[in-house]
Scaffold this motif. Structure first.
Motif, PDB file in Angstrom:
ATOM      1  N   UNK A  51       0.820  -1.212   0.000  1.00 50.31           N
ATOM      2  CA  UNK A  51       0.000   0.000   0.000  1.00 50.31           C
ATOM      3  C   UNK A  51       0.858   1.268   0.000  1.00 50.31           C
ATOM      4  N   UNK A  52       2.029   1.240   0.619  1.00 50.23           N
ATOM      5  CA  UNK A  52       2.924   2.396   0.571  1.00 50.23           C
ATOM      6  C   UNK A  52       3.378   2.667  -0.862  1.00 50.23           C
ATOM      7  N   UNK A 115      -8.146 -15.714  -1.151  1.00 47.25           N
ATOM      8  CA  UNK A 115      -8.670 -15.410  -2.496  1.00 47.25           C
ATOM      9  C   UNK A 115      -8.383 -13.963  -2.867  1.00 47.25           C
ATOM     10  N   UNK A 116      -8.558 -13.045  -1.934  1.00 42.95           N
ATOM     11  CA  UNK A 116      -8.311 -11.622  -2.204  1.00 42.95           C
ATOM     12  C   UNK A 116      -6.826 -11.378  -2.491  1.00 42.95           C
ATOM     13  N   UNK A 117      -5.951 -12.009  -1.725  1.00 44.15           N
ATOM     14  CA  UNK A 117      -4.507 -11.819  -1.921  1.00 44.15           C
ATOM     15  C   UNK A 117      -4.049 -12.409  -3.254  1.00 44.15           C
ATOM     16  N   UNK A 136      -7.028  -4.554  -4.280  1.00 41.10           N
ATOM     17  CA  UNK A 136      -6.444  -3.971  -3.063  1.00 41.10           C
ATOM     18  C   UNK A 136      -7.538  -3.669  -2.044  1.00 41.10           C
ATOM     19  N   UNK A 137      -8.662  -3.171  -2.523  1.00 43.68           N
ATOM     20  CA  UNK A 137      -9.795  -2.926  -1.612  1.00 43.68           C
ATOM     21  C   UNK A 137     -10.298  -4.237  -1.035  1.00 43.68           C
ATOM     22  N   UNK A 140      -7.961  -5.260   1.765  1.00 41.51           N
ATOM     23  CA  UNK A 140      -8.205  -4.421   2.943  1.00 41.51           C
ATOM     24  C   UNK A 140      -9.479  -4.815   3.664  1.00 41.51           C
ATOM     25  N   UNK A 141     -10.529  -5.084   2.891  1.00 42.81           N
ATOM     26  CA  UNK A 141     -11.818  -5.474   3.487  1.00 42.81           C
ATOM     27  C   UNK A 141     -11.720  -6.828   4.179  1.00 42.81           C
ATOM     28  N   UNK A 142     -10.994  -7.768   3.579  1.00 36.36           N
ATOM     29  CA  UNK A 142     -10.890  -9.091   4.211  1.00 36.36           C
ATOM     30  C   UNK A 142     -10.057  -9.015   5.486  1.00 36.36           C
TER      31      UNK A 142
END
Length: 152
Positions: A51-52, A115-117, A136-137, A140-142
């Protein structure tokens, strides 16, 4: 004689392979927690780095894929890292006992994170900026969904 020796060695290796997972379940609670914290530290490090870079806070765009891939790889370790129930052990941890409670959806939360990653790593590999943002969202949500339920 050589065949017998090879069969004995092969049998011993096969038996050892089955003993390792059983032994891992018998870890001291403090060792299980330390391992778990290490896995989560790796995830946190790569997430923070990713994220940075994405937000332009650091100029390491060439490391975006590395961090996404490492995050995807580490995401596959979450369920194993939490396999040993350390609730009631007296070991200080940020993991809530609810992780191991009957009916807990922790496993589903871990699957959703994985799954998100993986989707994030795929989006980065494809170079699709819109997909990277959406994935990316999702990461973050997971993370938030699991931490809200299962982290002190």
């Amino acid at each position: 004689m050589k065949i017998f020796a090879r069969a004995t060695v092969a049998g011993g290796l096969l038996a050892a392979a089955f003993l390792v997972p059983a032994h891992a379940q018998d870890a001291k609670p403090e060792d299980a927690v330390k391992y778990r914290e290490g896995v989560m530290s790796v995830i946190g490090g790569h997430t923070g780095n990713f994220f940075s870079i994405l937000q332009g806070k650091v100029p390491h765009k060439d490391a975006l894929a590395y961090n996404a891939d490492a995050l995807a790889a580490a995401s596959k370790q979450v369920k194993a890292a939490f396999a040993q129930n350390t609730s009631g052990s007296g070991v200080k941890t940020e993991a809530k006992d609810a992780i191991w409670a009957a009916g807990s959806d922790f496993s589903k939360q871990a699957d959703d994170f994985e799954k998100a990653a993986v989707a994030l790593a795929s989006a980065v590999q494809a170079g699709d900026q819109a997909a990277i943002g959406a994935a990316a969202k999702g990461v973050g949500a997971s993370c938030k969904g699991c931490h809200d339920k299962f982290k002190d």
